[in-house]
Design an enzyme around this catalytic site. Structure first.
Site, mmCIF file in Angstrom:
data_model
loop_
_atom_site.group_PDB
_atom_site.id
_atom_site.type_symbol
_atom_site.label_atom_id
_atom_site.label_comp_id
_atom_site.label_asym_id
_atom_site.label_seq_id
_atom_site.Cartn_x
_atom_site.Cartn_y
_atom_site.Cartn_z
ATOM 1 C CG HIS A 19 -7.592 36.403 33.305
ATOM 2 N ND1 HIS A 19 -7.263 35.810 34.399
ATOM 3 C CD2 HIS A 19 -9.118 36.908 33.732
ATOM 4 C CE1 HIS A 19 -8.233 35.576 35.071
ATOM 5 N NE2 HIS A 19 -9.196 36.337 34.732
ATOM 6 C CG ASP A 34 -4.027 34.882 34.524
ATOM 7 O OD1 ASP A 34 -3.697 36.181 34.129
ATOM 8 O OD2 ASP A 34 -4.697 34.080 34.577
ATOM 9 C CB SER A 77 -10.139 36.696 37.843
ATOM 10 O OG SER A 77 -10.951 35.641 37.210
ATOM 11 C CG LEU A 102 12.095 21.324 26.482
ATOM 12 C CD1 LEU A 102 11.130 20.720 25.463
ATOM 13 C CD2 LEU A 102 13.576 20.791 26.750
ATOM 14 N N GLY A 103 13.246 26.181 25.656
ATOM 15 C CA GLY A 103 13.905 26.869 24.371
ATOM 16 C C GLY A 103 13.454 26.757 23.275
#
Length: 356
Positions: free
Chosen positions: A94, A125, A208, A270-271
């Protein structure tokens, strides 16, 4: 306040045992140690302990701060950590956003250096950028094995909060193993990140991508976000910050540097493409499958578009975020169950989780 009012009577035997212990600590032998000698020793020990901790702080700052840089993108300001002697810098996805070129300022050089994006991985991230030229004196940080981090460890956060470069705050590790979902508002990636380190060290905008460091001068995490308090209008909750653990940072950064992308995320999937659905009271009630990845985990388990997932294993699923958080606790190859509704009927399927 009269402290004597709060003294608790002790059995005589315990008083004797404690006195002997104090005599040994003071380096005295026999019963002839004087009370004033013991008091002088205790008073001297406290300043020494404070002095030792301060010396640790100064040593760690001297060791690591030169490895922490400030990153300026077109519309974003953040921090980064020099990863190797080839000029690779690890930071948050980000921080780089959609930019590909950056100005990087080091702790020892006010003149910005130029850098270009290698690869950004918003799902965790994380991102890696590379300096166009590496000046003399830059020192790569050392990354710790974050599995050894313990609650109560003293840590320092280094970065550029609010643009104040080379700033340092201190705190402790407040918790480990946190699963945190970022908001997409305010520039976040919307990622759900598992095993994050919670810290009381102040994490502010600009921190960050910087470094969360232990007293061995090793980076244990990359500060990424602070908790917000909805009762305070969404402002940051003091003393609750989160860092991506260093072991995940090195796993992702090594792949990016070697392959130019992330080839093995280590994240279960899960796709499916899904969206949150609500019930008749307009409350979140599950995740509707919009589409199923061909050959993915959901497809192999017989799930299809239109199914509404309401549980993963024993975890109730009400939103796409809760599904992401449930999956964050699993690994690719794990077997679990998916409870879903199809045409109003509740069904259940066993699934072997795939890789994101």
């Amino acid at each position: 306040m009269d402290a004597s009012r709060f003294r608790v009577p002790r059995p005589a035997g315990l008083i004797v045992g404690l006195s002997c212990c104090l005599a040994l600590v003071a380096g005295c032998s026999g019963s002839g140690a004087r009370t004033e000698d013991r008091a002088d020793t205790a008073q001297a020990a406290a300043p020494r302990a404070v002095s030792d901790l301060q010396s640790d702080y100064l040593r760690v700052i001297k060791d690591v701060l030169p490895s922490v840089v400030q990153i300026q993108a077109a519309n974003e300001l953040g921090s980064g950590v020099l990863y190797d002697d080839k000029g690779h810098v690890v930071t948050n996805a980000h921080v780089v956003g959609s930019e590909t070129s950056f100005a990087v300022t080091t702790a020892n050089n006010e003149q910005p250096l130029t850098a270009k994006l290698v690869y950004a991985y918003p799902e965790q991230d994380l991102a890696v950028i590379k300096l166009d030229s590496v000046p003399d004196g830059l020192k790569a940080a050392k990354f710790a094995d974050s599995s050894k981090v313990q609650v109560g460890d003293i840590v320092l956060a280094m970065g550029s909060p609010l643009g104040l470069s080379s700033s340092v705050t201190q705190g402790i590790v407040s918790a480990t193993g946190r699963t945190v979902s970022e908001s997409q508002s305010g520039g976040g990636t919307g990622a759900t990140i598992a095993n994050m380190i919670q810290t009381s060290a102040a994490i502010n905008p600009g921190n960050s991508g910087g470094a969360l460091v232990d007293l061995d001068s090793e980076v244990i995490g990359i500060p990424t976000l602070a908790a917000t308090d909805p009762d305070l209008g969404g402002s940051a909750a003091p003393g609750i910050g989160f860092a991506i653990p260093s072991s995940m940072v090195t796993t992702v950064a090594d792949q990016i540097i070697k392959e130019g992308r992330v080839t093995d995320s280590g994240r279960a999937a899960l796709g499916i493409v899904g969206r949150t659905v609500v019930d008749s009271d307009f409350q979140p009630a599950g995740v509707a499958i919009v589409s199923v990845e061909k050959g993915g985990a959901a497809a192999k388990a017989g799930l299809r578009a239109g199914d509404i997932i309401i549980r993963l294993g024993d975890v109730t699923i009400t939103t796409i975020t809760s599904l992401s958080e449930a999956l964050a606790a699993d690994r690719p190859g794990d077997r679990t169950s998916v409870t879903f509704t199809r045409d109003g009927t509740e069904e259940k399927a066993d699934v072997t989780l795939g890789k994101q």
